[in-house]
Design an enzyme around this catalytic site. Structure first.
Site, mmCIF file in Angstrom:
data_model
loop_
_atom_site.group_PDB
_atom_site.id
_atom_site.type_symbol
_atom_site.label_atom_id
_atom_site.label_comp_id
_atom_site.label_asym_id
_atom_site.label_seq_id
_atom_site.Cartn_x
_atom_site.Cartn_y
_atom_site.Cartn_z
ATOM 1 N N GLY A 41 39.986 -71.971 1.966
ATOM 2 C CA GLY A 41 40.004 -70.555 2.349
ATOM 3 C C GLY A 41 40.432 -70.422 3.799
ATOM 4 O O GLY A 41 41.509 -70.863 4.172
ATOM 5 N N THR A 42 39.579 -69.816 4.608
ATOM 6 C CA THR A 42 39.888 -69.513 6.013
ATOM 7 C C THR A 42 41.005 -68.469 6.073
ATOM 8 O O THR A 42 42.029 -68.671 6.742
ATOM 9 C CB THR A 42 40.263 -70.787 6.824
ATOM 10 O OG1 THR A 42 39.392 -71.837 6.417
ATOM 11 C CG2 THR A 42 40.098 -70.559 8.300
ATOM 12 N N HIS A 43 40.819 -67.405 5.349
ATOM 13 C CA HIS A 43 41.760 -66.294 5.350
ATOM 14 C C HIS A 43 41.114 -65.088 4.668
ATOM 15 O O HIS A 43 40.026 -65.202 4.110
ATOM 16 C CB HIS A 43 43.071 -66.679 4.632
ATOM 17 C CG HIS A 43 42.853 -67.190 3.245
ATOM 18 N ND1 HIS A 43 43.097 -68.497 2.867
ATOM 19 C CD2 HIS A 43 42.375 -66.576 2.140
ATOM 20 C CE1 HIS A 43 42.790 -68.646 1.598
ATOM 21 N NE2 HIS A 43 42.355 -67.494 1.134
ATOM 22 N N GLY A 44 41.795 -63.960 4.741
ATOM 23 C CA GLY A 44 41.380 -62.770 3.999
ATOM 24 C C GLY A 44 42.472 -62.386 3.019
ATOM 25 O O GLY A 44 43.555 -62.984 3.004
ATOM 26 N N ARG A 62 37.043 -65.378 4.203
ATOM 27 C CA ARG A 62 36.193 -66.345 3.524
ATOM 28 C C ARG A 62 36.547 -67.779 3.897
ATOM 29 O O ARG A 62 37.717 -68.118 4.098
ATOM 30 C CB ARG A 62 36.216 -66.191 1.997
ATOM 31 C CG ARG A 62 37.373 -66.825 1.219
ATOM 32 C CD ARG A 62 38.686 -66.055 1.321
ATOM 33 N NE ARG A 62 38.543 -64.637 1.195
ATOM 34 C CZ ARG A 62 38.534 -63.988 0.044
ATOM 35 N NH1 ARG A 62 38.702 -64.636 -1.061
ATOM 36 N NH2 ARG A 62 38.433 -62.668 0.039
#
Ligand code: T46
Length: 134
Positions: free
Chosen positions: A50-53, A98
């Site tokens: 993840g590490t993004h929206g 997230r």
């Protein structure tokens, strides 16, 4: 969307002497029709997914095997959810940053997204996410 929109979703289940069967049906357990599925496994304990929206995509994360932690962030508040029960998925609405971390070695999560893969609707730049959620 805000963290108030993140919620647990109980799957349907049928448990008997033959084992355990879980299901998610559109309208009953899933708030959208499913155009794609994917799963993530074999994640080293020190790595993040993840590490993004997402601008528009919603999804449900189901810990089919093992455990992992979802860190959800709406730009104002951050909350961690430990996924440890295959009978229960976590619904992530759009515009939630997230990260998924702390996978157990056997951890497999099944992702049930509301859209086909479209890189254009990802927000991978944290500064842009903060601008959009300000
Ligand atoms: C999310 C988290 C939990 C595809 O071609 N099709 C797909 O359906 C997906 C999910 C990915 N890809 C490609 C796109 C990238 O070139 O696979 C590569 C790795 O994807 P990404 O870096 O986005 O993987 P994660 O684990 O960081 O994120 C994924 C999902 O993309 C994302 O929606 O919420 O899992």
């Amino acid at each position: 969307m805000s963290l108030a929109d993140v919620r647990w979703i109980d799957l349907g289940s049928h448990l008997d002497a033959r084992g355990e069967l879980y299901f998610a049906e559109v309208g009953k357990h899933l708030p959208f029709v499913l155009p794609r599925v994917y799963f993530i496994r074999n994640v080293p304990n020190d790595k993040l997914r993840g590490t993004h929206g997402h601008r528009t995509l919603e999804q449900v994360v189901v810990p089919v095997v093992g455990q992992m932690t979802v860190v959800a962030d709406d730009g104002k508040n951050v909350r961690e959810y430990r996924l440890d029960n295959p009978a229960r998925g976590l619904f992530l609405p759009k515009m939630i940053w997230r990260e998924i971390k702390d996978f157990t070695p056997d951890g497999v999560c099944l992702l049930l997204p509301s859209e086909k893969y479209d890189e254009a609707e990802y927000i991978r730049d944290r500064a842009e996410f903060e601008r959009l959620t300000r």
